[in-house]
Scaffold this active site. Structure first.
Site, PDB file in Angstrom:
ATOM      1  N   ASP A 184      28.871  73.476  31.773  1.00 37.50           N
ATOM      2  CA  ASP A 184      28.176  74.656  31.282  1.00 37.50           C
ATOM      3  C   ASP A 184      28.567  74.937  29.835  1.00 37.50           C
ATOM      4  OD1 ASP A 184      26.557  77.100  31.918  1.00 37.50           O
ATOM      5  OD2 ASP A 184      28.450  78.095  31.413  1.00 37.50           O
ATOM      6  N   GLU A 228      25.490  70.434  29.297  1.00 35.61           N
ATOM      7  CA  GLU A 228      24.492  71.432  28.917  1.00 35.61           C
ATOM      8  C   GLU A 228      24.795  71.770  27.455  1.00 35.61           C
ATOM      9  OE1 GLU A 228      22.945  75.959  29.883  1.00 35.61           O
ATOM     10  OE2 GLU A 228      25.066  75.484  29.653  1.00 35.61           O
TER      11      GLU A 228
END
Length: 565
Positions: free
Chosen positions: A221, A280
């Site tokens: 993330d 990401e």
């Protein structure tokens, strides 16, 4: 739950062989599970890990290679679990650590690999380190593991710099003792200081904890956010923070982040079974994203440039070419994605004013994506053709960006993410449509009544359904090595507004596949290059509408066709 792990399909040997092969991640189809919205096993209205485990046969039958789970760690849930209080514990709302272990084992028994989220940029303000840092006050060594700074102004009443939160508002919050701490997201999500050796060692330990449990990899993330520019300088240009920016910033995509991932790669490579990591990384260009994939760094990075491209032939061809060139330069595979838990579902995004056209385009976009070289990511519910739920009442919304103003002024992350997170419809004719075990029971977000026609149960018996299309497409992708494999497409002559390309398998592993995508609003007639495999307008593999008449194949608007050439 009505499904069980014993619901195996007939291709056990093929799937076991595929799961054991090397380089599995280079052309894998990976399905994102958003646990709170996938399946609820205990009737509390919240999806959980036992619910995911019970529904794994659906993913096996769908034909994916791996499952990616959004966070299920211990968390106050200020941002749907992306505010982690304990990286080694499962939040009770999702189950127990034993449930996580059961899920991994069950998935592996079905030939499915498991990827879990890891959230390294920030934690929860309930994380023990942060709680202790606040309690000990200024001068606490634990404050060095975060970004605590004195404020500006006569009494330190102004934030230390001009950075703004992705969710809207200042990226700084003042503590009771007068110091300020950085949070690029919600105030409940303080950013770690990745220059501190204790932070780096902690995450090495977290990686090993989950790798020891058996997970096959991690989705990282905010992978571009860990390192901040020295001195935390002002942005200066007054642009609202967005995950996908067009200008360099002092808080995203700093060169120092690559040292972190070289370190992580060494941890991953120390385990058997090809454990992987996908970034990401919202960077300004595909070339910047490819830097995360250089030898010795991460394995994949999400292709957000592709996700954000309009339904336009020239634009799509350009982003495909640029994406392939960028990853080929570093020896990595491309990735392709159309939807996830942070963006409007593509069945709505591709034609927001016309739901029927949006679904046609979504189906066509899926066949285009699955024919491209590299790995494809699917978001739960897209195999059902689910649209965005755009009319949720304010009182049920939970996206923190909505409450910080972003949902009202169009800034930051837009505050609209609840609409793509509505729980899945599995069966029945009224909510929660089999999401939970009790008919008429709760679900944490309400489902539209019209979803009774979109349930898995309703679509299974319909050969023209979107679910049937996905199953047929993934079966064809497994059967035809040209689809997904390799690192290039061969563009063929085509009319304006139409993309036609050939995919070739490696020598000795099968024939070619020709793909045509009509992105116009009118039918086009194309030469027939071979036997029809599949059309997004007709889920049955026979492709009767594209039977190779002498005059050519008529491809309807917003349609993709595959031919075996």
């Amino acid at each position: 739950m009505t499904q069980h792990i014993t619901d195996a399909t007939a291709d056990d040997a093929d799937r076991t062989t595929a799961a054991a092969r090397t380089g599995w991640w280079r052309d894998a189809v990976i399905y994102q599970v958003y646990p709170r919205s996938f399946a609820d096993s205990n009737g509390d209205g919240m999806g959980d890990l036992p619910g995911v485990t019970a529904r794994l046969p659906h993913l096996r039958r769908l034909g994916v290679d791996a499952v990616w789970l959004s966070p299920f760690y211990a968390s106050p849930q200020a941002d749907a679990g992306y505010d982690v209080a304990d990286y080694r514990a499962v939040d009770p709302v999702f189950g127990t650590l034993a449930d996580a272990d059961d899920l991994v084992r069950a998935a592996h028994a079905l030939g499915l690999r498991v990827i879990v989220d890891i959230v390294p940029n920030h934690c929860s303000d309930r994380h023990e380190w942060f709680r202790q840092a606040l309690a000990e006050g200024p001068g606490s060594p634990l404050r060095e593991r975060f970004h605590f700074r004195p404020g500006k102004g006569a009494d330190g009443e102004l934030p230390p710099n001009d950075w703004e939160s992705v969710f809207g508002g200042p990226a700084w919050t003042r503590t009771a003792d007068g110091a300020w701490y950085l949070h690029l997201f919600a105030p409940e999500q303080p950013d770690f200081n990745w220059e501190h050796p204790a932070v780096r060692e902690e995450f090495r330990s977290v990686l090993r904890f989950w790798l020891d449990l058996g997970v096959d990899g991690f989705r990282v993330d905010v992978a571009h956010g860990l390192i901040k520019a020295p001195g935390l300088p002002d942005v200066g240009h007054g642009e609202q923070v967005k995950l996908l920016g067009v200008r360099p910033t002092p808080y995203f995509d700093q060169d120092g982040v690559h040292e972190v991932y070289r370190d992580w790669r060494a941890v991953l490579d120390s385990y058997d079974g090809e454990r992987v990591a996908v970034a990401e990384a919202w960077t300004p260009t595909v070339e910047r994203s490819a830097r995360y994939l250089r030898p010795g760094e991460l394995h994949q990075a999400f292709n957000f440039a592709y996700l954000t491209t309009e339904w336009d032939a020239a634009a799509l061809r350009s982003v495909i070419d640029r994406s392939l060139a960028a990853v080929n330069a570093v020896g990595a595979p491309a990735t392709w994605v159309l939807s996830n838990h942070d963006v409007v579902r593509h069945a709505t995004r591709l034609a927001a004013d016309d739901p029927a056209r949006g679904l046609r385009r979504a189906r066509a976009a899926t066949l285009l994506m699955l024919a491209l070289p590299g790995s494809a990511y699917l978001y739960q519910g897209e195999e059902l053709g689910l649209p965005e739920v755009a009319d949720l009442p304010d009182e049920v919304r939970q996206d923190p960006a909505f409450f910080r103003g972003s949902g009202r002024d169009g800034a930051g992350q837009e505050g609209t993410r609840d609409g793509c997170r509505v729980p899945l419809p599995w069966s029945g004719t009224r909510p929660p449509f089999g999401f939970g075990p009790v008919e008429g029971g709760p679900s944490w977000l309400p489902q539209p009544a019209a979803w009774k026609d979109l349930t898995v149960e309703a679509q299974e018996a319909d050969p023209g359904s979107t679910l049937s299309l996905y199953r047929a497409a993934l079966a064809a992708r497994r059967a035809h090595p040209a689809l997904g494999a390799g690192d290039a497409v061969e563009w063929l002559e085509s009319p304006d507004g139409v993309l036609v390309f050939r995919r070739r398998a490696a020598a000795g592993s099968g024939g070619a596949v020709v793909v045509a995508v009509n992105l116009t609003d009118r039918p086009v007639t194309l030469p027939v290059p071979g036997q029809s495999l599949l059309s997004s307008a007709n889920s049955e593999p026979s492709g009767a509408k594209f039977d190779g008449a002498a005059a050519g194949a008529v491809v309807p608007p917003d349609t993709t066709v595959w031919w075996a050439a």
